[in-house]
Design a protein around this motif. Structure first.
Motif, PDB file in Angstrom:
ATOM      1  N   TYR A  95     -59.439  -9.082 -30.373  1.00  0.00           N
ATOM      2  CA  TYR A  95     -58.102  -9.399 -30.273  1.00  0.00           C
ATOM      3  C   TYR A  95     -57.271  -8.741 -29.190  1.00  0.00           C
ATOM      4  O   TYR A  95     -58.275  -8.214 -28.403  1.00  0.00           O
ATOM      5  N   ASP A  96     -56.516  -9.689 -28.561  1.00  0.00           N
ATOM      6  CA  ASP A  96     -55.724  -9.211 -27.716  1.00  0.00           C
ATOM      7  C   ASP A  96     -54.376  -8.206 -27.650  1.00  0.00           C
ATOM      8  O   ASP A  96     -53.279  -8.787 -28.057  1.00  0.00           O
ATOM      9  N   TYR A  97     -54.333  -7.323 -27.577  1.00  0.00           N
ATOM     10  CA  TYR A  97     -53.293  -6.072 -28.062  1.00  0.00           C
ATOM     11  C   TYR A  97     -52.505  -5.977 -26.818  1.00  0.00           C
ATOM     12  O   TYR A  97     -51.420  -5.008 -26.963  1.00  0.00           O
ATOM     13  N   THR A  98     -52.353  -6.814 -25.559  1.00  0.00           N
ATOM     14  CA  THR A  98     -51.465  -6.284 -24.797  1.00  0.00           C
ATOM     15  C   THR A  98     -49.974  -6.629 -24.867  1.00  0.00           C
ATOM     16  O   THR A  98     -49.123  -5.352 -24.759  1.00  0.00           O
ATOM     17  N   ASN A  99     -50.132  -7.929 -25.685  1.00  0.00           N
ATOM     18  CA  ASN A  99     -48.317  -8.181 -25.609  1.00  0.00           C
ATOM     19  C   ASN A  99     -47.538  -7.065 -27.374  1.00  0.00           C
ATOM     20  O   ASN A  99     -46.825  -6.495 -26.492  1.00  0.00           O
ATOM     21  N   VAL A 100     -48.484  -7.114 -27.571  1.00  0.00           N
ATOM     22  CA  VAL A 100     -47.857  -6.231 -28.627  1.00  0.00           C
ATOM     23  C   VAL A 100     -47.672  -4.611 -28.541  1.00  0.00           C
ATOM     24  O   VAL A 100     -46.737  -3.982 -28.438  1.00  0.00           O
ATOM     25  N   ASP A 101     -48.654  -4.135 -27.662  1.00  0.00           N
ATOM     26  CA  ASP A 101     -48.067  -2.582 -27.209  1.00  0.00           C
ATOM     27  C   ASP A 101     -47.199  -2.686 -25.952  1.00  0.00           C
ATOM     28  O   ASP A 101     -46.360  -1.579 -26.107  1.00  0.00           O
ATOM     29  N   ALA A 102     -46.607  -3.883 -25.231  1.00  0.00           N
ATOM     30  CA  ALA A 102     -45.850  -3.589 -24.394  1.00  0.00           C
ATOM     31  C   ALA A 102     -44.635  -3.492 -25.290  1.00  0.00           C
ATOM     32  O   ALA A 102     -43.522  -2.901 -24.751  1.00  0.00           O
ATOM     33  N   LEU A 103     -44.484  -4.629 -26.048  1.00  0.00           N
ATOM     34  CA  LEU A 103     -42.983  -4.908 -26.820  1.00  0.00           C
ATOM     35  C   LEU A 103     -43.150  -3.070 -28.038  1.00  0.00           C
ATOM     36  O   LEU A 103     -42.135  -2.948 -27.894  1.00  0.00           O
ATOM     37  N   ILE A 104     -44.150  -2.362 -28.303  1.00  0.00           N
ATOM     38  CA  ILE A 104     -43.758  -1.493 -28.894  1.00  0.00           C
ATOM     39  C   ILE A 104     -43.373  -0.428 -28.332  1.00  0.00           C
ATOM     40  O   ILE A 104     -42.560   0.477 -28.174  1.00  0.00           O
ATOM     41  N   ALA A 105     -44.011  -0.040 -26.792  1.00  0.00           N
ATOM     42  CA  ALA A 105     -44.015   0.635 -25.927  1.00  0.00           C
ATOM     43  C   ALA A 105     -42.169   0.838 -25.143  1.00  0.00           C
ATOM     44  O   ALA A 105     -42.065   1.563 -25.287  1.00  0.00           O
ATOM     45  N   GLN A 106     -42.599  -0.392 -24.704  1.00  0.00           N
ATOM     46  CA  GLN A 106     -40.587  -1.250 -24.309  1.00  0.00           C
ATOM     47  C   GLN A 106     -39.557  -0.574 -24.815  1.00  0.00           C
ATOM     48  O   GLN A 106     -38.561  -0.180 -25.120  1.00  0.00           O
ATOM     49  N   ALA A 107     -39.568  -1.291 -26.424  1.00  0.00           N
ATOM     50  CA  ALA A 107     -38.928  -1.243 -26.854  1.00  0.00           C
ATOM     51  C   ALA A 107     -38.458   0.721 -27.666  1.00  0.00           C
ATOM     52  O   ALA A 107     -37.638   0.855 -27.614  1.00  0.00           O
ATOM     53  N   ARG A 108     -39.697   1.971 -27.441  1.00  0.00           N
ATOM     54  CA  ARG A 108     -40.033   2.396 -27.571  1.00  0.00           C
ATOM     55  C   ARG A 108     -38.722   3.602 -26.647  1.00  0.00           C
ATOM     56  O   ARG A 108     -38.421   4.569 -27.214  1.00  0.00           O
ATOM     57  N   ALA A 109     -38.799   3.379 -25.316  1.00  0.00           N
ATOM     58  CA  ALA A 109     -38.490   3.757 -24.996  1.00  0.00           C
ATOM     59  C   ALA A 109     -36.683   3.265 -24.118  1.00  0.00           C
ATOM     60  O   ALA A 109     -36.545   4.310 -24.120  1.00  0.00           O
ATOM     61  N   ARG A 110     -36.853   2.701 -24.769  1.00  0.00           N
ATOM     62  CA  ARG A 110     -35.130   2.486 -25.070  1.00  0.00           C
ATOM     63  C   ARG A 110     -34.618   2.783 -26.346  1.00  0.00           C
ATOM     64  O   ARG A 110     -33.259   2.105 -26.394  1.00  0.00           O
ATOM     65  N   GLY A 111     -35.167   3.689 -27.892  1.00  0.00           N
ATOM     66  CA  GLY A 111     -34.270   3.680 -28.983  1.00  0.00           C
ATOM     67  C   GLY A 111     -34.820   2.578 -29.585  1.00  0.00           C
ATOM     68  O   GLY A 111     -33.428   2.666 -30.408  1.00  0.00           O
ATOM     69  N   LEU A 112     -35.157   1.327 -28.934  1.00  0.00           N
ATOM     70  CA  LEU A 112     -35.015   0.575 -30.078  1.00  0.00           C
ATOM     71  C   LEU A 112     -36.271  -0.108 -30.667  1.00  0.00           C
ATOM     72  O   LEU A 112     -37.042   0.487 -30.861  1.00  0.00           O
ATOM     73  N   ARG A 113     -35.729  -0.538 -32.199  1.00  0.00           N
ATOM     74  CA  ARG A 113     -36.286  -0.600 -33.520  1.00  0.00           C
ATOM     75  C   ARG A 113     -36.837  -2.298 -33.141  1.00  0.00           C
ATOM     76  O   ARG A 113     -36.056  -3.051 -32.916  1.00  0.00           O
ATOM     77  N   LEU A 114     -37.741  -2.903 -33.835  1.00  0.00           N
ATOM     78  CA  LEU A 114     -38.833  -3.797 -33.658  1.00  0.00           C
ATOM     79  C   LEU A 114     -38.802  -4.358 -34.449  1.00  0.00           C
ATOM     80  O   LEU A 114     -39.531  -3.747 -35.735  1.00  0.00           O
ATOM     81  N   ALA A 115     -38.970  -5.577 -34.827  1.00  0.00           N
ATOM     82  CA  ALA A 115     -39.010  -6.615 -36.105  1.00  0.00           C
ATOM     83  C   ALA A 115     -39.842  -7.647 -34.846  1.00  0.00           C
ATOM     84  O   ALA A 115     -39.009  -8.430 -34.505  1.00  0.00           O
ATOM     85  N   LEU A 116     -41.019  -7.232 -35.746  1.00  0.00           N
ATOM     86  CA  LEU A 116     -42.307  -8.323 -35.382  1.00  0.00           C
ATOM     87  C   LEU A 116     -42.183  -9.932 -36.065  1.00  0.00           C
ATOM     88  O   LEU A 116     -42.247  -9.757 -36.794  1.00  0.00           O
ATOM     89  N   LEU A 117     -42.563 -10.673 -35.342  1.00  0.00           N
ATOM     90  CA  LEU A 117     -42.532 -12.536 -36.065  1.00  0.00           C
ATOM     91  C   LEU A 117     -43.448 -12.609 -35.377  1.00  0.00           C
ATOM     92  O   LEU A 117     -44.671 -12.812 -34.766  1.00  0.00           O
ATOM     93  N   TRP A 118     -44.709 -13.078 -36.442  1.00  0.00           N
ATOM     94  CA  TRP A 118     -46.022 -13.557 -36.357  1.00  0.00           C
ATOM     95  C   TRP A 118     -45.617 -14.674 -36.464  1.00  0.00           C
ATOM     96  O   TRP A 118     -46.053 -15.690 -37.260  1.00  0.00           O
ATOM     97  N   PHE A 119     -45.862 -14.847 -35.191  1.00  0.00           N
ATOM     98  CA  PHE A 119     -46.230 -17.345 -35.187  1.00  0.00           C
ATOM     99  C   PHE A 119     -47.731 -17.550 -35.311  1.00  0.00           C
ATOM    100  O   PHE A 119     -48.362 -17.184 -34.562  1.00  0.00           O
ATOM    101  N   GLY A 120     -48.507 -18.076 -36.668  1.00  0.00           N
ATOM    102  CA  GLY A 120     -49.583 -17.842 -36.809  1.00  0.00           C
ATOM    103  C   GLY A 120     -49.845 -19.351 -36.995  1.00  0.00           C
ATOM    104  O   GLY A 120     -49.449 -20.084 -36.750  1.00  0.00           O
TER     105      GLY A 120
END
Length: 530
Positions: A95-120
């Motif tokens: 598993y490659d967490y690069t994209n997920v970690d970037a989403l969380i870190a950048q949204a958190r830094a801006r005070g935004l919440r996230l709804a993640l969409l699993w494109f499975g």
């Protein structure tokens, strides 16, 4: 120097301990359904989602900053962003967490919440986001077959290998979210799949699919739907193939969702490519087997791990839009617009969702668009709408959950609506002037974008705001008493608390409370009797 370093370390340690203590007091997001009303609780209180959904390919670290800037410009409090199975699991079990970690870190830094969409397994009724190693191995990971025996671009929901692969990957995602986000809860909910179902066939005609189609409808399903025993054809008649496909897909997604919730029980939902706008042919007009209104009860009967179902609405027609919201706003499901078109004409329907006690509203494709008049109009409309409501979203969410919020959204040809609060009535007019008497026949607004919401704060205190509407409070109780405006305060919510800017009276209230198209007021209105 040594003393300054010690002081800096002490301050840093104090800050980290303070952040950790704050995080420890936060509650995990949860979905609450009580007495036919629904809410998403975030940090222990109802939360109204005002979301900007990124384009499909914008959740990569290099382009994410620009996309999030555009979400912030809309005053969204939440960003919907995809997680791509093909990127997340490039090799089986790695598993490659690069994209997920970037989403969380950048949204958190801006005070935004996230709804993640699993494109499975599914993305818009197809399998485009499954990993290459699945796409290349049809023997292990079979695809659906159409009625002619030809493979279509959808994994078979009857193959256990497909279910297991998706379940393992989704569980790994949720396990990682727990590791990096528990306690902070930047991610507040997760969408399982994206518009599941099949384009290209109504049901799977592969060997496993044919065998299952000949079997009896599971007893629990028949009982939940108040249907007699029998095969799919005997029980569902002409709609058997679509009902069978809905069952197969829902059971598949339930396995995936349950695996994820066992790792980290965030709220989970599924979105829907709708059966609407005269589209009636499953597998052709819309993906067969998604949670469309005609198979909704079947879906809910077999997906206990899915908290709610969302609607992806791409129309600005009043009758069509409100019909869909009404179909899904049920005692067992909230109003939740998981996607809508990024155009100015869809913005008013956010108020309609709030009127239905909904969880929230998400607009799709807000980033990287061509600079056209239409895109500028959409940006202006949503920035104004979210900008108005986001500062008071907690109050709105609580009021919607408790049934204290009502709204009027302009319907073409119906320029006046009444909202009832016990003995008080708020009469809403569209097309009245900003000052002076309204014409006997109201014209409505030129773009039919008028909307007003009213929240009952106390029995005789109301919060009122909106766009292009006039509100007049009347009392018609048969007790011999008359109604009057006692006080009209203009103000705003700051950190969840009301702050008065000024009182309105005289010219500003003699002809009703009038809300303009841009930069409208937020008013706290106290009424009384004499």
């Amino acid at each position: 120097m040594r003393r300054r370093c010690a002081a800096w370390l002490a301050a840093t340690l104090s800050l980290l301990l303070s952040m950790a203590a704050h995080a420890a007091t936060r509650e995990m997001p949860r979905y609450v359904s009580e007495n036919g009303r629904h809410a998403l609780f975030v940090d222990g209180a109802p939360y109204s989602i005002m979301a900007a959904q990124l384009h499909n390919s914008s959740a990569w670290p290099q382009v994410l900053p620009q996309a999030l800037e555009q979400a912030e410009a809309l005053h969204a409090n939440t960003v919907e962003a995809p997680v791509y199975w093909e990127q997340f699991e490039p090799e089986p079990g790695r598993y490659d967490y690069t994209n997920v970690d970037a989403l969380i870190a950048q949204a958190r830094a801006r005070g935004l919440r996230l709804a993640l969409l699993w494109f499975g397994t599914w993305k818009n009724g197809q399998m485009h986001y499954v990993p290459d190693w699945i796409k290349r191995d049809r023997a292990t990971y079979p695809r659906m077959l159409d009625a002619n025996g030809a493979p279509v671009d959808v994994l078979s929901p009857h193959a256990q290998a497909n279910r297991d692969a998706d379940s393992h990957a989704f569980a790994a995602l949720m396990r990682h979210l727990r590791k990096v986000d528990e306690g902070t809860y930047t991610v507040i909910l997760v969408q399982v799949q994206n518009e599941p179902g099949a384009i290209g066939t109504v049901r799977d005609h592969g060997e496993a699919g044919e065998r299952a189609f000949r079997e009896q409808v599971p007893e629990a399903v028949a009982r939940a739907l108040s249907k007699p025993a029998g095969t799919w054809t005997e029980v569902f008649g002409p709609g058997a193939a679509e009902a069978f496909s809905a069952y197969a897909n829902a059971v598949y997604i339930e396995q995936v969702a349950a695996a994820g919730k066992a790792e980290y029980p965030l709220p989970l939902y599924v979105n829907t490519w709708l059966r609407y706008k005269g589209k009636i042919h499953p597998g052709l007009d819309y993906p067969s087997g998604g949670a469309t209104w005609n198979v909704f009860d079947l879906w809910r009967a077999v997906t206990p791990s899915i908290d709610f179902i969302g609607t992806d609405i791409y129309t600005s027609d009043y009758n069509e839009y409100t019909k869909v919201v009404d179909q899904y706003a049920r005692p067992d499901n909230p109003a939740w617009v998981s996607e809508t078109g990024f155009e100015a004409a869809t913005a008013p329907y956010h108020f309609y969702v709030l009127e239905k006690g909904g969880l929230g509203f998400s607009v799709f494709g807000i980033d990287g668009n061509e600079d056209t008049p239409e895109n500028r109009a959409a940006t202006e409309a949503y920035a104004a709408a979210f900008g108005l409501l986001t500062p008071m979203q907690r109050m709105l969410a609580s009021a919607a959950f408790e049934g204290r919020l009502q709204a009027a959204v302009e319907k073409p040809g119906t320029p006046q609506q009444d909202l009832r609060f016990g003995p008080w009535q708020a009469r809403v007019s569209f097309g009245a002037p900003m000052w002076g008497d309204a014409p006997a026949i109201l014209p409505g607004t030129s773009d039919h974008a008028g909307r007003v919401l009213v929240v009952q704060l106390e029995p005789e205190v109301f919060l009122v705001t909106g766009f292009q509407g006039r509100v007049e409070f009347q009392r018609d109780a048969a007790d011999g008493r008359y109604g009057q405006l006692l006080k009209v305060e203009q103000g705003r919510y700051v950190d969840g608390k009301w702050q008065t800017v000024r009182w309105l009276n005289g010219d500003e209230t003699d002809y009703g409370l009038n809300f303009r198209a841009r930069d409208p007021y937020v008013l706290k209105v106290t009424v009384g009797t004499y």
